[in-house]
Design a protein around this motif. Sequence first.
Motif, PDB file in Angstrom:
ATOM      1  N   LEU A  61     -31.431 -26.232 -25.147  1.00  0.00           N
ATOM      2  CA  LEU A  61     -30.757 -25.007 -25.563  1.00  0.00           C
ATOM      3  C   LEU A  61     -30.266 -25.199 -26.992  1.00  0.00           C
ATOM      4  CD1 LEU A  61     -29.600 -22.243 -24.636  1.00  0.00           C
ATOM      5  CD2 LEU A  61     -27.561 -23.487 -23.908  1.00  0.00           C
ATOM      6  N   PRO A  62     -31.009 -24.695 -28.001  1.00  0.00           N
ATOM      7  CA  PRO A  62     -30.561 -24.865 -29.388  1.00  0.00           C
ATOM      8  C   PRO A  62     -29.265 -24.106 -29.625  1.00  0.00           C
ATOM      9  CG  PRO A  62     -32.505 -23.457 -29.302  1.00  0.00           C
ATOM     10  CD  PRO A  62     -32.249 -23.933 -27.903  1.00  0.00           C
ATOM     11  N   LEU A  63     -28.419 -24.692 -30.465  1.00  0.00           N
ATOM     12  CA  LEU A  63     -27.105 -24.129 -30.729  1.00  0.00           C
ATOM     13  C   LEU A  63     -27.009 -23.640 -32.163  1.00  0.00           C
ATOM     14  CD1 LEU A  63     -25.038 -26.931 -28.978  1.00  0.00           C
ATOM     15  CD2 LEU A  63     -25.762 -24.733 -28.009  1.00  0.00           C
ATOM     16  N   SER A  64     -26.288 -22.547 -32.355  1.00  0.00           N
ATOM     17  CA  SER A  64     -26.037 -22.029 -33.691  1.00  0.00           C
ATOM     18  C   SER A  64     -24.979 -22.906 -34.360  1.00  0.00           C
ATOM     19  CB  SER A  64     -25.555 -20.576 -33.607  1.00  0.00           C
ATOM     20  OG  SER A  64     -24.310 -20.514 -32.941  1.00  0.00           O
ATOM     21  N   ASP A  95     -22.011 -22.308 -35.007  1.00  0.00           N
ATOM     22  CA  ASP A  95     -20.702 -22.216 -34.355  1.00  0.00           C
ATOM     23  C   ASP A  95     -20.710 -22.755 -32.922  1.00  0.00           C
ATOM     24  OD1 ASP A  95     -22.155 -20.172 -33.219  1.00  0.00           O
ATOM     25  OD2 ASP A  95     -20.841 -18.563 -33.901  1.00  0.00           O
ATOM     26  N   GLY A  96     -21.827 -23.358 -32.499  1.00  0.00           N
ATOM     27  CA  GLY A  96     -21.893 -24.008 -31.192  1.00  0.00           C
ATOM     28  C   GLY A  96     -22.302 -23.123 -30.041  1.00  0.00           C
ATOM     29  N   TRP A 105     -31.541 -29.856 -35.800  1.00  0.00           N
ATOM     30  CA  TRP A 105     -31.264 -28.846 -34.794  1.00  0.00           C
ATOM     31  C   TRP A 105     -30.364 -29.433 -33.714  1.00  0.00           C
ATOM     32  CZ3 TRP A 105     -33.138 -23.753 -34.204  1.00  0.00           C
ATOM     33  CH2 TRP A 105     -33.927 -23.310 -35.265  1.00  0.00           C
ATOM     34  N   ALA A 106     -29.168 -28.873 -33.568  1.00  0.00           N
ATOM     35  CA  ALA A 106     -28.274 -29.279 -32.481  1.00  0.00           C
ATOM     36  C   ALA A 106     -28.703 -28.540 -31.221  1.00  0.00           C
ATOM     37  CB  ALA A 106     -26.829 -28.930 -32.831  1.00  0.00           C
ATOM     38  N   PHE A 107     -28.691 -29.249 -30.097  1.00  0.00           N
ATOM     39  CA  PHE A 107     -29.052 -28.594 -28.843  1.00  0.00           C
ATOM     40  C   PHE A 107     -28.351 -29.293 -27.690  1.00  0.00           C
ATOM     41  CE2 PHE A 107     -32.382 -31.762 -29.551  1.00  0.00           C
ATOM     42  CZ  PHE A 107     -32.437 -32.434 -28.333  1.00  0.00           C
ATOM     43  N   ASP A 108     -28.210 -28.547 -26.604  1.00  0.00           N
ATOM     44  CA  ASP A 108     -27.725 -29.090 -25.335  1.00  0.00           C
ATOM     45  C   ASP A 108     -28.903 -29.127 -24.379  1.00  0.00           C
ATOM     46  OD1 ASP A 108     -25.047 -29.457 -25.974  1.00  0.00           O
ATOM     47  OD2 ASP A 108     -24.449 -27.463 -25.276  1.00  0.00           O
TER      48      ASP A 108
END
Length: 150
Positions: A39-42, A44-45, A81-84
């Motif tokens: 789940l890529p994050l914007s 602001d998380g 790319w930050a993701f969960d």
Amino acid sequence: METTGPATDSAPGPADPVVGIRHEFAALLGEFRRTAVLLPLSADGFPLTAGFGGVQWIYAFSDEPSLARFATVRGESNREWAFDRVLGARLLDAVAPALNVPCGVALDVGSPGDELLLPPITGVVPDRVAVDAETNEEMGEATGKGMGEL
């Protein structure tokens, strides 16, 4: 011994294509719900989304190469790319409703042939946030049947 009279062929007739499509979709949905996705994050998380047709679509990816293809298509392959990692069921049952707008999931966008759209309808997201929930209730009342019987 030969007999005459009407044929008693017990073989099933041609399969209803709609039934086949529903079974295929149900299988894909079940697999998605049991699978962890990225789940890529914007910045602001929050989950990265895009609006189309009055629906917010949460971007999700089956693996890092699929996310990398998406980044390349967007022209953003040079950034981090930050993701969960989230279970598909949690994404549909908790994350999508928490956004407080009609929200579906777009899986593997940018990976031609592998994309899957899970719209915000009954059977996919919780009924309380499904865009067709009122229509389905009205249909059930009009016919005297529940959705499982339609």
